[in-house]
Design an enzyme around this catalytic site. Structure first.
Site, mmCIF file in Angstrom:
data_model
loop_
_atom_site.group_PDB
_atom_site.id
_atom_site.type_symbol
_atom_site.label_atom_id
_atom_site.label_comp_id
_atom_site.label_asym_id
_atom_site.label_seq_id
_atom_site.Cartn_x
_atom_site.Cartn_y
_atom_site.Cartn_z
ATOM 1 N N TRP A 18 0.879 -1.311 -0.037
ATOM 2 C CA TRP A 18 0.080 0.079 0.026
ATOM 3 C C TRP A 18 0.776 1.227 0.015
ATOM 4 O O TRP A 18 1.981 1.265 0.833
ATOM 5 C CB TRP A 18 -0.885 0.033 1.256
ATOM 6 C CG TRP A 18 -1.982 1.091 1.100
ATOM 7 C CD1 TRP A 18 -3.216 1.004 0.837
ATOM 8 C CD2 TRP A 18 -1.581 2.370 1.964
ATOM 9 N NE1 TRP A 18 -3.816 2.491 0.990
ATOM 10 C CE2 TRP A 18 -2.834 3.342 1.457
ATOM 11 C CE3 TRP A 18 -0.591 2.954 2.830
ATOM 12 C CZ2 TRP A 18 -3.083 4.453 2.181
ATOM 13 C CZ3 TRP A 18 -0.793 4.280 3.229
ATOM 14 C CH2 TRP A 18 -1.956 4.935 2.999
ATOM 15 N N SER A 79 2.932 -7.238 1.540
ATOM 16 C CA SER A 79 1.998 -6.312 2.639
ATOM 17 C C SER A 79 0.663 -6.676 1.826
ATOM 18 O O SER A 79 0.311 -7.653 1.651
ATOM 19 C CB SER A 79 2.683 -5.114 2.678
ATOM 20 O OG SER A 79 1.649 -4.324 3.751
ATOM 21 N N LEU A 80 0.283 -5.434 1.271
ATOM 22 C CA LEU A 80 -1.158 -5.523 0.629
ATOM 23 C C LEU A 80 -0.970 -6.507 -0.742
ATOM 24 O O LEU A 80 -1.865 -7.287 -0.965
ATOM 25 C CB LEU A 80 -1.498 -4.045 0.013
ATOM 26 C CG LEU A 80 -2.879 -4.077 -0.745
ATOM 27 C CD1 LEU A 80 -4.147 -4.714 -0.373
ATOM 28 C CD2 LEU A 80 -2.894 -2.627 -1.303
ATOM 29 N N PHE A 140 3.208 6.741 6.705
ATOM 30 C CA PHE A 140 2.983 5.196 6.729
ATOM 31 C C PHE A 140 4.255 4.465 6.268
ATOM 32 O O PHE A 140 4.722 3.411 6.984
ATOM 33 C CB PHE A 140 2.082 4.940 5.476
ATOM 34 C CG PHE A 140 1.781 3.280 5.229
ATOM 35 C CD1 PHE A 140 0.853 2.622 6.397
ATOM 36 C CD2 PHE A 140 2.218 2.673 4.358
ATOM 37 C CE1 PHE A 140 0.416 1.393 6.431
ATOM 38 C CE2 PHE A 140 1.880 1.351 4.221
ATOM 39 C CZ PHE A 140 1.105 0.802 5.072
ATOM 40 N N ALA A 142 7.164 5.776 7.140
ATOM 41 C CA ALA A 142 8.098 5.643 8.628
ATOM 42 C C ALA A 142 7.580 4.479 9.226
ATOM 43 O O ALA A 142 8.526 3.900 10.108
ATOM 44 C CB ALA A 142 7.690 7.017 9.426
ATOM 45 N N ILE A 143 6.322 4.200 9.465
ATOM 46 C CA ILE A 143 5.801 3.027 10.291
ATOM 47 C C ILE A 143 6.470 1.571 9.779
ATOM 48 O O ILE A 143 6.756 0.780 10.519
ATOM 49 C CB ILE A 143 4.375 3.076 10.276
ATOM 50 C CG1 ILE A 143 3.971 4.015 11.188
ATOM 51 C CG2 ILE A 143 3.855 1.710 10.820
ATOM 52 C CD1 ILE A 143 2.292 4.307 11.382
ATOM 53 N N GLN A 144 6.429 1.655 8.300
ATOM 54 C CA GLN A 144 6.954 0.485 7.740
ATOM 55 C C GLN A 144 8.346 0.016 8.160
ATOM 56 O O GLN A 144 8.744 -0.904 8.221
ATOM 57 C CB GLN A 144 6.820 0.537 6.525
ATOM 58 C CG GLN A 144 5.409 0.728 5.842
ATOM 59 C CD GLN A 144 5.162 0.357 4.525
ATOM 60 O OE1 GLN A 144 5.481 -0.624 3.724
ATOM 61 N NE2 GLN A 144 4.972 1.182 3.603
ATOM 62 N N ASP A 204 8.449 -6.243 13.048
ATOM 63 C CA ASP A 204 7.337 -5.546 12.473
ATOM 64 C C ASP A 204 6.323 -5.232 13.315
ATOM 65 O O ASP A 204 5.528 -5.921 14.028
ATOM 66 C CB ASP A 204 7.011 -6.535 11.338
ATOM 67 C CG ASP A 204 6.127 -6.096 10.426
ATOM 68 O OD1 ASP A 204 5.298 -4.832 10.458
ATOM 69 O OD2 ASP A 204 5.897 -6.526 9.190
ATOM 70 N N HIS A 232 9.107 -4.148 8.737
ATOM 71 C CA HIS A 232 7.924 -4.547 7.629
ATOM 72 C C HIS A 232 8.491 -4.285 6.215
ATOM 73 O O HIS A 232 7.822 -4.771 5.217
ATOM 74 C CB HIS A 232 6.649 -3.415 7.589
ATOM 75 C CG HIS A 232 5.504 -3.802 6.970
ATOM 76 N ND1 HIS A 232 4.917 -4.907 7.279
ATOM 77 C CD2 HIS A 232 4.835 -3.105 6.160
ATOM 78 C CE1 HIS A 232 3.942 -4.950 6.356
ATOM 79 N NE2 HIS A 232 4.039 -3.992 5.718
#
Length: 258
Positions: A18, A79-80, A140, A142-144, A204, A232
């Site tokens: 994503w 991921s997606l 997003f 950054a979170i990954q 993750d 992630h």
């Protein structure tokens, strides 16, 4: 769609996650393309896949991807992209000879007895997407990378990798979040007859490694690998380790089909 072809070996199809596009794979191509045909597909609405689907929903996206994948392909989804790859394997089994998941599960949302993302986090992303598209994508990314020892550089590498391609449409981004929050393909995953492998990051925060025992119950013969210090996006943060896993899988599939 990038394609490299110089062999009659099974095609390797790479599906991105994503908020990004096929660009995330391109630094890996020189290391995996030798002797193999590789397709890096953009999910409809992302990157170069600008054609409009009517309606745009999970079923039409899976169907459009299936149109682009040759029979007996090795499909690897991150991921997606992994969620979509599971649906492809169940609905179009002739297309998917083997399935590889990278930081992906058949159900991303946290459920009773099933580790995953909290519904509130998904809701916050959806609301943020409507207010500030660019900021939401940056957050997003950054979170990954969160949890990785090189989180800042990993996030920067992700941004750079996708910069050469058009920004995803708002419709595709919004629908993609909906797919992640609403699709529960656990029964579909359990029914798969194709060989399944997976690569996950122990750090993750989006697809916690704690979900692996539940995944193993659904697919007892699946082979899952965990990178101890990865998050992630292991192909960015731990490129050599990820390549070793990916090339090992490809070599095993070649031996099995020889």
């Amino acid at each position: 769609m990038a394609e490299i072809s110089n062999t009659d070996k099974p095609v390797l199809v790479l599906l991105h996650g994503w908020g990004v596009n096929q660009g995330v794979w391109h630094t890996l191509l020189p290391d995996i393309a030798t002797g193999r045909r590789v397709l890096t597909l953009d999910i409809p609405g992302f990157g170069l896949a600008r054609d409009t689907l009517q309606p745009y929903n999970f079923d039409t996206v899976v169907a459009r991807l299936a149109e682009q994948i040759p029979d007996n392909s090795l499909v690897c989804g991150w991921s997606l992209g992994g969620l979509l790859a599971i649906a492809l394997a169940e609905r179009y089994p002739a297309r998917v000879a083997q399935l590889a998941l990278v930081a992906a599960t058949p159900c991303f949302l946290q459920q009773a007895g099933w580790p995953g993302m909290k519904a509130l986090v998904m809701q916050q992303f959806a609301e943020s997407l409507q207010r500030n598209l660019a900021q939401t994508i940056s957050r997003f990314l950054a979170i990954q990378a969160m949890g990785s020892l090189s989180a800042k550089s990993d996030a920067a590498a992700l941004k750079q990798a996708i910069a050469d391609y058009p920004q995803a449409s708002v419709e595709a981004l919004s629908a993609g979040l909906s797919f992640l929050s609403s699709q529960d393909l656990r029964q579909s995953f359990a029914r798969l007859t194709q060989p399944v492998v997976g690569c996950f990051g122990a750090l993750d925060s989006l697809v916690p490694a704690a979900v692996l025992p539940a995944l193993q119950q659904l697919q007892p013969k699946a082979k899952f690998n965990v990178l101890a210090k990865a998050s992630h996006a292991p192909f960015i943060s731990h490129r050599p380790d990820f390549l070793a896993w990916l090339l090992g899988w490809l070599a095993a599939t070649d031996q099995a089909s020889a």
